[in-house]
Design a protein around this motif. Structure first.
Motif, PDB file in Angstrom:
ATOM      1  N   SER A  12       0.886  -1.272   0.172  1.00 35.23           N
ATOM      2  CA  SER A  12       0.062   0.042  -0.119  1.00 35.23           C
ATOM      3  C   SER A  12       0.752   1.431  -0.004  1.00 35.23           C
ATOM      4  O   SER A  12       0.301   2.358   0.182  1.00 35.23           O
ATOM      5  CB  SER A  12      -0.967  -0.039   1.083  1.00 35.23           C
ATOM      6  N   SER A  13       2.126   1.188  -0.047  1.00 33.95           N
ATOM      7  CA  SER A  13       3.012   2.436  -0.073  1.00 33.95           C
ATOM      8  C   SER A  13       4.312   1.913  -1.100  1.00 33.95           C
ATOM      9  O   SER A  13       4.553   1.071  -1.471  1.00 33.95           O
ATOM     10  CB  SER A  13       3.548   2.870   1.536  1.00 33.95           C
ATOM     11  N   GLN A  14       5.037   3.100  -1.388  1.00 36.48           N
ATOM     12  CA  GLN A  14       6.021   3.086  -2.302  1.00 36.48           C
ATOM     13  C   GLN A  14       7.268   4.283  -1.895  1.00 36.48           C
ATOM     14  O   GLN A  14       6.567   5.293  -1.418  1.00 36.48           O
ATOM     15  CB  GLN A  14       5.549   2.922  -3.625  1.00 36.48           C
ATOM     16  N   THR A  15       8.075   4.118  -2.322  1.00 35.67           N
ATOM     17  CA  THR A  15       9.419   5.026  -2.154  1.00 35.67           C
ATOM     18  C   THR A  15       9.550   6.002  -3.493  1.00 35.67           C
ATOM     19  O   THR A  15       9.520   5.541  -4.669  1.00 35.67           O
ATOM     20  CB  THR A  15      10.735   4.247  -1.850  1.00 35.67           C
ATOM     21  N   VAL A  16       9.407   7.127  -3.288  1.00 37.77           N
ATOM     22  CA  VAL A  16       9.510   8.359  -4.443  1.00 37.77           C
ATOM     23  C   VAL A  16      10.768   9.099  -4.209  1.00 37.77           C
ATOM     24  O   VAL A  16      10.929   9.454  -2.949  1.00 37.77           O
ATOM     25  CB  VAL A  16       8.185   8.978  -4.790  1.00 37.77           C
TER      26      VAL A  16
ATOM     27  N   LEU B   2      11.034   9.686   0.094  1.00 44.40           N
ATOM     28  CA  LEU B   2      10.269   9.785   1.122  1.00 44.40           C
ATOM     29  C   LEU B   2       9.185   8.269   0.787  1.00 44.40           C
ATOM     30  O   LEU B   2       9.264   8.171  -0.412  1.00 44.40           O
ATOM     31  CB  LEU B   2       9.577  10.784   1.407  1.00 44.40           C
ATOM     32  N   VAL B   3       8.340   7.870   1.731  1.00 50.39           N
ATOM     33  CA  VAL B   3       7.608   6.823   1.362  1.00 50.39           C
ATOM     34  C   VAL B   3       6.265   7.527   1.257  1.00 50.39           C
ATOM     35  O   VAL B   3       5.622   8.268   2.283  1.00 50.39           O
ATOM     36  CB  VAL B   3       7.721   5.815   2.412  1.00 50.39           C
ATOM     37  N   LEU B   4       5.310   7.064   0.351  1.00 51.26           N
ATOM     38  CA  LEU B   4       3.968   7.587   0.060  1.00 51.26           C
ATOM     39  C   LEU B   4       3.049   6.396  -0.018  1.00 51.26           C
ATOM     40  O   LEU B   4       3.504   5.394  -0.609  1.00 51.26           O
ATOM     41  CB  LEU B   4       3.997   8.458  -1.211  1.00 51.26           C
ATOM     42  N   GLY B   5       2.013   6.537   0.577  1.00 48.92           N
ATOM     43  CA  GLY B   5       0.878   5.708   0.652  1.00 48.92           C
ATOM     44  C   GLY B   5       0.312   5.788  -0.810  1.00 48.92           C
ATOM     45  O   GLY B   5       0.128   6.843  -1.621  1.00 48.92           O
ATOM     46  N   LYS B   6      -0.223   4.537  -1.447  1.00 52.50           N
ATOM     47  CA  LYS B   6      -0.714   4.682  -2.641  1.00 52.50           C
ATOM     48  C   LYS B   6      -2.017   5.077  -2.722  1.00 52.50           C
ATOM     49  O   LYS B   6      -2.980   4.818  -1.695  1.00 52.50           O
ATOM     50  CB  LYS B   6      -0.681   3.219  -3.291  1.00 52.50           C
ATOM     51  N   SER B   7      -2.519   5.821  -3.786  1.00 52.82           N
ATOM     52  CA  SER B   7      -3.889   6.540  -3.900  1.00 52.82           C
ATOM     53  C   SER B   7      -4.073   6.710  -5.151  1.00 52.82           C
ATOM     54  O   SER B   7      -3.412   6.806  -6.194  1.00 52.82           O
ATOM     55  CB  SER B   7      -3.731   7.834  -3.320  1.00 52.82           C
ATOM     56  N   LYS B   8      -5.640   6.763  -5.548  1.00 53.88           N
ATOM     57  CA  LYS B   8      -5.825   7.466  -6.981  1.00 53.88           C
ATOM     58  C   LYS B   8      -5.647   8.867  -7.228  1.00 53.88           C
ATOM     59  O   LYS B   8      -5.796   9.050  -8.279  1.00 53.88           O
ATOM     60  CB  LYS B   8      -7.432   6.971  -6.886  1.00 53.88           C
ATOM     61  N   ASP B   9      -5.345   9.471  -6.144  1.00 51.69           N
ATOM     62  CA  ASP B   9      -5.327  10.951  -6.159  1.00 51.69           C
ATOM     63  C   ASP B   9      -3.659  11.170  -6.769  1.00 51.69           C
ATOM     64  O   ASP B   9      -2.598  10.597  -5.995  1.00 51.69           O
ATOM     65  CB  ASP B   9      -5.632  11.514  -5.033  1.00 51.69           C
TER      66      ASP B   9
END
Length: 227
Positions: A51-55, A85-92
């Motif tokens: 549910s998250s990824q690094t960008v 940083l780590v972001l939670g995945k989302s449709k936005d």
């Protein structure tokens, strides 16, 4: 304005809620065109594990503070760039706003897209990005990096100003060339007589021309030292 005391590379989950900003992308019609292409090419979305990824956020020049916002809420800060940083995945989509002393504030974006289903996903920061809206965050992911190019508050000479904006314009043209080339290679032109493919290419070219026009306006408005 991004707080100068912002914690280095804050990750989602440790941030409060504040505002966001503009970002470019194709309008609904353009997105529909891209979705049509995906159907023609036989591409299919697969659920992305996790549910998250690094960008990674990079600026040109480096040493900026960048705030990432999504749906009006801050989801992370990179201070200074480059940083990850780590972001939670989302449709936005995620908007990226960067500031650095001596430079104008600059914007980039991380478009939310179906994994493996987006044409024109360019690493320069999405100037010619073609994003496909996702139904749920679980099936989406963001590009692994965004590069935000910043413009000085003033230039020492007209020649320096022109070199800067000429370089940015060349990046826009190259991104459009890469994106349209990918569609031309992978789009199935045997269906609907290639109309969907042509429409997608035209949408990218219109986006390119719009951005080039914006750069020319910025060039005219740029401040020269001593002027």
């Amino acid at each position: 304005m991004i707080p100068l005391h912002a914690t280095k590379n804050n990750q989602e989950g440790n941030m409060g809620s504040t505002g966001g900003t503009l970002q470019r992308g194709l309008l609904g019609a353009g997105r529909a065109v891209v979705i049509g292409i995906l159907l023609l090419t036989g591409a299919c979305a697969s659920i992305v594990e996790g549910s998250s990824q690094t960008v990674t956020v990079t600026t040109d020049p480096s040493g900026a503070i960048c705030e990432l916002t999504r749906d009006g809420e801050v989801v992370g800060v990179v201070n200074p760039t480059p940083g990850s940083l780590v972001l939670g995945k989302s449709k936005d989509n995620v908007s990226v706003i960067c500031e650095k002393e001596g430079y104008q504030n600059a914007a980039g974006s991380l478009p939310s897209e179906f994994k493996g289903m987006t044409f024109g996903n360019i690493i320069f920061g999405g100037i010619i990005g073609v994003a496909v809206d996702a139904g749920t965050g679980a099936m989406n992911e963001y590009p692994s990096q965004v590069v935000v190019r910043m413009t000085p508050e003033e230039f020492p000479s007209a020649a320096a100003r022109d070199r800067h904006f000429d370089r940015l314009a060349e990046i826009v043209r190259k991104e459009a060339e890469v994106a349209t080339g990918k569609i031309e290679r992978e789009c199935d032109k045997s269906q609907d007589d290639g109309a969907t493919c042509r429409e997608a290419i035209e949408a990218i070219r219109k986006q390119r021309d719009t951005r080039l026009g914006e750069l020319e306006l910025e060039r005219v408005q740029a401040r020269l030292a001593g002027a």
